[in-house]
Design a protein around this motif. Structure first.
Motif, short mmCIF file in Angstrom:
data_model
loop_
_atom_site.label_atom_id
_atom_site.label_comp_id
_atom_site.label_asym_id
_atom_site.label_seq_id
_atom_site.Cartn_x
_atom_site.Cartn_y
_atom_site.Cartn_z
N PRO A 1 -8.24 3.50 -3.45
CA PRO A 1 -7.45 3.48 -4.69
C PRO A 1 -7.68 2.14 -5.39
CG PRO A 1 -6.03 3.20 -2.77
CD PRO A 1 -7.39 3.54 -2.25
N SER A 2 -7.72 2.14 -6.69
CA SER A 2 -8.06 0.90 -7.40
C SER A 2 -6.94 0.45 -8.33
CB SER A 2 -9.37 1.09 -8.17
OG SER A 2 -9.22 2.12 -9.10
N SER A 3 -5.72 0.92 -8.04
CA SER A 3 -4.60 0.55 -8.91
C SER A 3 -3.94 -0.74 -8.47
CB SER A 3 -3.56 1.68 -8.88
OG SER A 3 -3.07 1.81 -7.55
N GLY A 4 -4.43 -1.33 -7.34
CA GLY A 4 -3.76 -2.50 -6.79
C GLY A 4 -2.86 -2.10 -5.63
N GLN A 5 -2.41 -0.88 -5.64
CA GLN A 5 -1.60 -0.37 -4.54
C GLN A 5 -2.53 0.35 -3.55
OE1 GLN A 5 1.44 -1.03 -4.24
NE2 GLN A 5 2.37 -1.27 -6.28
N TYR A 6 -2.25 0.19 -2.27
CA TYR A 6 -3.10 0.89 -1.32
C TYR A 6 -2.34 1.46 -0.12
CZ TYR A 6 -3.11 -3.84 0.67
OH TYR A 6 -2.74 -5.05 1.16
N PHE A 7 -1.02 1.24 -0.08
CA PHE A 7 -0.30 1.76 1.08
C PHE A 7 -0.15 3.27 0.98
CE2 PHE A 7 1.08 -2.65 0.73
CZ PHE A 7 0.66 -3.08 1.98
N GLY A 8 -0.38 3.91 2.12
CA GLY A 8 -0.25 5.37 2.15
C GLY A 8 1.11 5.81 1.66
N LEU B 1 16.38 -1.07 2.43
CA LEU B 1 15.15 -0.76 1.68
C LEU B 1 13.94 -0.90 2.61
CD1 LEU B 1 15.86 -2.65 -1.67
CD2 LEU B 1 15.67 -0.16 -1.37
N GLN B 2 12.90 -0.08 2.37
CA GLN B 2 11.66 -0.17 3.14
C GLN B 2 10.77 -1.22 2.50
OE1 GLN B 2 10.96 2.38 5.56
NE2 GLN B 2 13.11 2.89 5.23
N PHE B 3 9.82 -1.72 3.27
CA PHE B 3 8.88 -2.66 2.64
C PHE B 3 7.48 -2.59 3.25
CE2 PHE B 3 9.49 -5.36 6.27
CZ PHE B 3 10.82 -5.22 6.61
N VAL C 1 16.92 1.07 -7.85
CA VAL C 1 16.16 1.90 -6.90
C VAL C 1 17.12 2.61 -5.97
CG1 VAL C 1 14.09 0.44 -6.96
CG2 VAL C 1 15.91 -0.03 -5.29
N SER C 2 16.64 3.70 -5.38
CA SER C 2 17.49 4.41 -4.44
C SER C 2 17.38 3.74 -3.08
CB SER C 2 17.09 5.87 -4.35
OG SER C 2 15.88 5.97 -3.65
N LYS C 3 18.35 4.03 -2.23
CA LYS C 3 18.32 3.53 -0.86
C LYS C 3 17.02 3.98 -0.20
CE LYS C 3 21.47 4.10 2.54
NZ LYS C 3 22.69 4.70 3.10
N ARG C 4 16.50 3.18 0.67
CA ARG C 4 15.29 3.49 1.45
C ARG C 4 14.01 3.51 0.60
NH1 ARG C 4 18.15 8.28 4.67
NH2 ARG C 4 19.61 6.99 5.80
N ALA C 5 14.13 3.11 -0.64
CA ALA C 5 12.91 3.04 -1.45
C ALA C 5 11.97 2.01 -0.86
CB ALA C 5 13.26 2.66 -2.89
N ILE C 6 10.70 2.14 -1.18
CA ILE C 6 9.71 1.25 -0.56
C ILE C 6 9.34 0.12 -1.53
CG2 ILE C 6 7.37 1.13 0.37
CD1 ILE C 6 8.03 4.21 1.12
N VAL C 7 9.50 -1.08 -1.03
CA VAL C 7 9.21 -2.27 -1.84
C VAL C 7 7.90 -2.86 -1.32
CG1 VAL C 7 10.02 -4.54 -2.55
CG2 VAL C 7 11.67 -2.69 -2.13
N VAL C 8 7.00 -3.12 -2.26
CA VAL C 8 5.74 -3.73 -1.86
C VAL C 8 5.78 -5.21 -2.22
CG1 VAL C 8 3.24 -3.73 -2.13
CG2 VAL C 8 4.51 -1.56 -2.20
N LEU C 9 5.54 -6.05 -1.21
CA LEU C 9 5.59 -7.49 -1.42
C LEU C 9 4.18 -8.06 -1.39
CD1 LEU C 9 8.49 -8.29 1.07
CD2 LEU C 9 8.67 -7.99 -1.40
#
Lengths: 389, 635
Positions: free
Chosen positions: B536-543, B602-604, B624-632
């Motif tokens: 993926p080339s959007s900068g994001q790559y986590f499954g 929250l997930q990360f 954001v909703s609970k358990r949403a995934i935060v990318v750091l």
């Protein structure tokens, strides 16, 4: 006249049979192409019938005329033939087809000069040799037949018509042979004739292609080899007994000249090997009858003339057979009595008329009382004749 | 002198006659050779020219989806030829044809006048309405030949699975190629006798041998699910622009492949044959033929093996300092600060590498390889498709401790997407490795079944009990952890994310494969979905971010399609509707950030291996909703 015909009834019946068979074969071979090209399936048959009627006329004319009288007009005859050959090259009179000028036309009729020239030459040489038979074993005696023959060959070659040239050349050699020239001279003539072959090839290189095409027609199946391959297809399809009358597949425009020079292919396709053997026997009977007439004629003129006529028939038949079977390079020459071609048929019938006329005269003309030695020889000949039979 | 010359004459006459006879015999010998010996051979050669062979093309079989929808079929077109020798009026014929068929007048005129060629093509594959106009124009020398053209009603759906045919209807790729022998049928022909120009001879018989239509293939594919998968992948491509994206949907109980899609794709009715290279690239059915390092999704299988072998239990506590040292080599966990103490279940949910290093080491090389073999890794599964990949499994003797320790969490092993999803199916369906298949049955034109695929158990891998335990954990991941973006209120979805870094020339590079494999319903799965995005080339790559949401889209469509009713919806909604304002984490240390996020439930996911947070998604202030995934992002 009828007694004359009766005397040669085997010959006449054979020839008549060949002519009629020929017309049936022309119908079979050309009905499709004639329908396509002329919108008349009987186009070639009608033309052939016309030639046949004309030929019968010539036959009776030749029968009626005392052939000894031809000696006096021999120069006119050969002169006329040469004029006919020259007329081919005259615009408006000469007709060309497929790149060769072979016909002259008057009114709606056409005439193939070389067909006439063949017989004119035979008559001329026969007359000449019977007059000058003492000179024949000398070189001097050969000069006139050679020059006249050479002129005619040259004119025919210019049309160009190599096959008829070849035919006339062969007839010339055979007649000179029978006329009593020395074997030494014959060889002297044959060698330059053979040397002529490479020269002719150099002049017209397409002949070499034809030559190689005959050795391996599959090398150029669309060009030089085409005609021969189509002929072989016909023969191959025929097998032992053929596909039956009108059964040919090759006549559907695959085999060019199927009604004329290559009619033997169609005969082979429809009647098979057996059919061709029967046809071959018929020709051999005609030739044998002709030779018999020549042998029995005690008059030199008759012997030479009848032999000359037989020679034309035999050589032309052989060349045609050889071409159709792929034994020699393809060259167009009609099959006597059978191939479509009015001039050819009528002239050949005229020739047969002469033959019959000569046969009818044999009883009357005695040249001399046979010696003891001659009687012995005639017995031998009879024996050998029986062997041939 | 006179007598001698007469004798000589007669002698020579006879000699000539004998010579003539001999030549006749020689020629007849040649004739006998031609007619009798070579006759058959010549006849066979000549037969070619005597007959015109008009092929009667067999109708190619239809391909159906599992519900009987046509997904590949034939329709009739016409090839139009001109036989110059039969043309009466070339200019008129050329004009009419150029009008009707939109072909060039000059070129057509040349064809109409070129009598050297017996037949020339005017236009191929003409639609029947135009062909009818040509027939009605009644032009001399113009002939039509019927032809069957392949048509794909769903255009770019099923591109790689169905494949396509050559212009003369021979299967070239995909199922069209695999089942070509069944689909193609047998061409018939009409032989008619013709003259040298190909004109049929009147009154001759034509031999007519009818064609036999091809057989029909019914696949296990479900167009509704396929459409959903393709739609999801299209969205994925739009959002993250990967090199390729692949999705597979399977029925874990039977091994039926319900959907299989790869993007980018192309319209099967307009195969881009001009650019062979890109055509070949786009025709690859990546789900079956390509291999990849599965990463964390593979942990599910390790868990299953460990539970089956009894080397651990769900509640065993593992301590993760952020790495494990195996044979002196440091194997890092993605959360390099360490997950601390956690149960085995938590280890799977956290996707903690250290736990799986431990499990792999406990199981040992022989046991692991034994199971890998039972799962079918390293050899093709035997799916009914051409070019199935085997995957890459290191030779058992050369696999070092550190290698199989990595295999425990899905590295140092390569599998095809199909092998992975089929392995997941195995642990979810009660432990049976099913043979995956695409073709349900093949029927002849009369509807008689010629061949039928039924569910086939290849291996019994784990027990039903272990399978049940895995299902619980699988659901847990989606409910509370990294699979959260696949959570659907009121429905039970299980799943596991995966992110693997790529190697190029033995070097690890900043290129990723993001994946998610999920199941529905989680307690008794009927659908298993795998989504894989390559680079993926959007900068994001986590499954969890790049693959999971799109798998969720597929599940939603499946739920709608199955018309399943929600359970405990209220309860779920309460969880998801609890909204939190995203705090600002930029500038904080990574440990601080982790603590804060855990506190907020929250997930990360962490990019980079620094200690300082320099970027965050979503940005501060977002609800954001609970358990949403935060990318750091860290440095």
């Amino acid at each position: 006249m009828l007694t004359k015909i009766k005397k040669s009834k085997v010959l006449v019946l054979c020839v008549l049979g060949l002519c009629i068979f020929g017309m049936f074969m022309i119908y079979s071979a050309s009905c499709y192409s004639a329908k396509v090209n002329y919108d008349d399936a009987f186009h070639f048959v009608k033309k052939q019938l016309f030639g046949f009627v004309l030929g019968i006329g010539l036959f009776f004319l030749a029968l009626k005329v005392d052939y000894h009288r031809l000696v006096k007009i021999r120069w006119y005859i050969i002169g006329g033939a040469v004029i006919l050959l020259v007329l081919v090259f005259v615009p408006f009179i000469g007709i060309s087809s497929n790149g060769a000028r072979r016909w002259i036309g008057f009114g709606g009729l056409t005439l193939q000069s070389s067909e006439v020239a063949k017989f004119a030459y035979v008559i001329f040489v026969a007359c000449y040799m019977s007059k000058e038979y003492k000179k024949m074993p000398t070189f001097q005696g050969m000069i006139v037949p050679l020059i006249v023959g050479g002129c005619i060959c040259l004119l025919v070659l210019l049309e160009p018509n190599l096959s008829v040239t070849l035919c006339i050349g062969c007839v010339m050699l055979c007649m000179l042979l029978v006329g009593g020239i020395r074997m030494k001279h014959l060889l002297m003539l044959s060698i330059p004739a053979l040397l002529l072959v490479p020269i002719l090839i150099i002049i017209e290189p397409y002949r070499l292609q034809r030559l190689t095409a005959f050795l391996n027609p599959w090398g150029s199946p669309k060009d030089e080899g085409f005609q021969l391959i189509q002929s072989l297809y016909s023969l191959g399809a025929g097998g032992w007994f053929g596909l039956g009358y009108l059964g040919s597949r090759q006549k559907y425009l695959f085999l060019p000249f199927s009604e004329s020079d290559f009619i033997l292919s169609i005969i082979g396709e429809e009647f098979g090997f057996v059919g061709i053997v029967v046809l071959c026997i018929a020709y051999l009977v005609v030739i044998k009858e002709g030779i018999k007439i020549a042998l029995h004629t005690k008059d030199r003129l008759g012997a030479y003339m009848s032999f000359g006529i037989v020679c034309v028939i035999a050589i032309q038949t052989l060349i045609n057979f050889a071409v159709v079977t792929g034994s020699i390079p393809p060259t167009g020459i009609p099959l006597p009595f059978i191939s479509a071609g009015g001039t050819s048929l009528s002239v050949f019938l005229g020739g047969i008329g002469l033959l019959v006329s000569i046969a009818g005269q044999e009883e009357k003309v005695y040249v001399s009382v046979p010696t003891k030695k001659q009687k012995m020889f005639f017995k031998k000949i009879k024996l050998s004749k029986n062997l041939v039979k | 002198m006179f007598n001698n010359s007469i004798i000589k004459l007669q002698k020579r006459l006879l000699a000539v006659f004998v010579l003539i006879s001999l030549i006749f015999i020689a020629i007849l010998t040649k004739l006998a050779y031609v007619q009798l010996i070579k006759g058959q051979w010549l006849q066979a050669k000549a037969a070619d020219q005597w007959t015109r062979d008009l092929p009667l093309k067999a109708k190619r079989g239809t391909i159906f989806d599992t519900n009987g929808n046509v997904i590949a079929e034939n329709y009739t077109t016409y090839d139009i030829y001109i036989r110059a020798r039969q043309v009466n009026n070339p200019s008129q014929v050329a004009f009419t044809l150029s009008q009707i068929l939109d072909v060039d007048y000059e070129t057509t005129l040349k064809k109409a006048q070129n009598t050297a060629i017996s037949e020339s093509v005017v236009k191929l594959q003409v639609e029947s309405n135009l062909a009818e106009k040509v027939i009605r124009a009644n032009l001399s020398g113009v002939v039509l030949s019927e032809n069957n053209k392949r048509y794909y009603p769903y255009h770019d759906l099923y591109t790689q699975v169905l494949g396509y045919t050559t212009i003369d209807n021979t299967g070239q790729a995909g199922l069209e190629a695999y089942a070509d022998n069944y689909l193609k049928g047998v061409d018939g022909y009409a032989l008619e006798e013709s003259d040298v120009h190909g004109v049929k001879i009147d009154g001759t018989l034509s031999r007519y041998i009818p064609s036999i239509s091809g057989m029909n293939v019914t696949t296990t594919l479900n167009t509704v699910i396929q459409m959903s998968a393709e739609k999801a992948l299209e969205k994925l491509c739009e959002d993250h622009d990967p090199k390729t994206a692949t999705a597979i949907v399977m029925n874990p109980k039977t091994g039926e492949i319900l959907a299989m899609s790869t993007k980018p794709s192309f319209d099967l009715n307009d195969v881009p044959r001009d650019d062979v290279e890109s055509l070949l690239a786009m025709s690859r059915n990546i789900g079956i033929v390509d291999v990849y390092e599965p990463g964390s999704t593979f942990k599910v299988l390790t868990t299953a093996i460990a539970l089956e072998e009894g080397v651990t239990t769900e509640n065993e506590v593992f301590y993760d300092p952020g790495y494990r040292i195996v044979d002196g080599e440091k194997i890092k966990c993605w959360k390099y600060t360490g997950h601390g103490s956690q149960t085995m279940t938590e280890g799977l949910c956290n996707s903690c590498n250290s736990v799986f290093v431990d499990l792999a080491l406990r199981l040992g090389k022989e046991t692991l390889y034994d199971y890998y073999e039972k799962f079918g890794f390293g050899s093709p599964l035997g799916v009914d498709f051409l070019g199935e990949g085997s995957g890459i499994l290191m030779d058992i003797d050369s696999a070092k401790k550190v290698d199989y320790a990595r295999m425990g969490f899905g590295q140092a092993i390569a599998v095809t997407p199909l092998q992975l999803i089929n392995g997941i199916c195995t642990v979810l369906n009660g432990g049976n490795l099913m043979k995956p298949y695409l073709i349900k049955n093949i029927t002849d034109p009369d509807g008689k079944i010629i061949m039928e695929n039924t569910p086939t158990v290849l291996n019994r891998v784990i027990s039903e009990e272990t399978s049940d335990r895995i299902k619980v954990m699988f659901e847990e991941v989606v409910k509370k952890y990294s699979g959260y973006y696949a959570f659907i209120e009121g429905y039970r979805v299980g799943g596991k994310t995966g992110t693997s870094q790529k190697y190029e020339n033995g070097q690890i590079v900043q290129k990723y494969i993001s994946s998610f494999v999920g199941s529905y319903p989680a307690d008794d799965p009927e659908y298993v979905v795998l989504v894989v995005a390559d680079e993926p080339s959007s900068g994001q790559y986590f499954g969890s971010v790049v693959a999971t949401p799109y798998a969720k889209m597929i599940f939603q469509d499946i739920i709608a399609y199955s018309n399943d009713q929600p359970n405990h919806l209220e309860e779920d909604l309460q969880t998801t509707q609890k909204v939190i304002e995203m705090p600002n984490l930029i500038g904080k240390s990574i440990t601080e950030a982790f603590a804060l996020l855990s506190q907020l439930d929250l997930q990360f996911e962490v990019m980079g291996d620094g200690t300082m947070v320099i970027g965050q998604t979503p940005v501060a202030g977002t609800m954001v909703s609970k358990r949403a995934i935060v990318v750091l992002e860290t440095v």
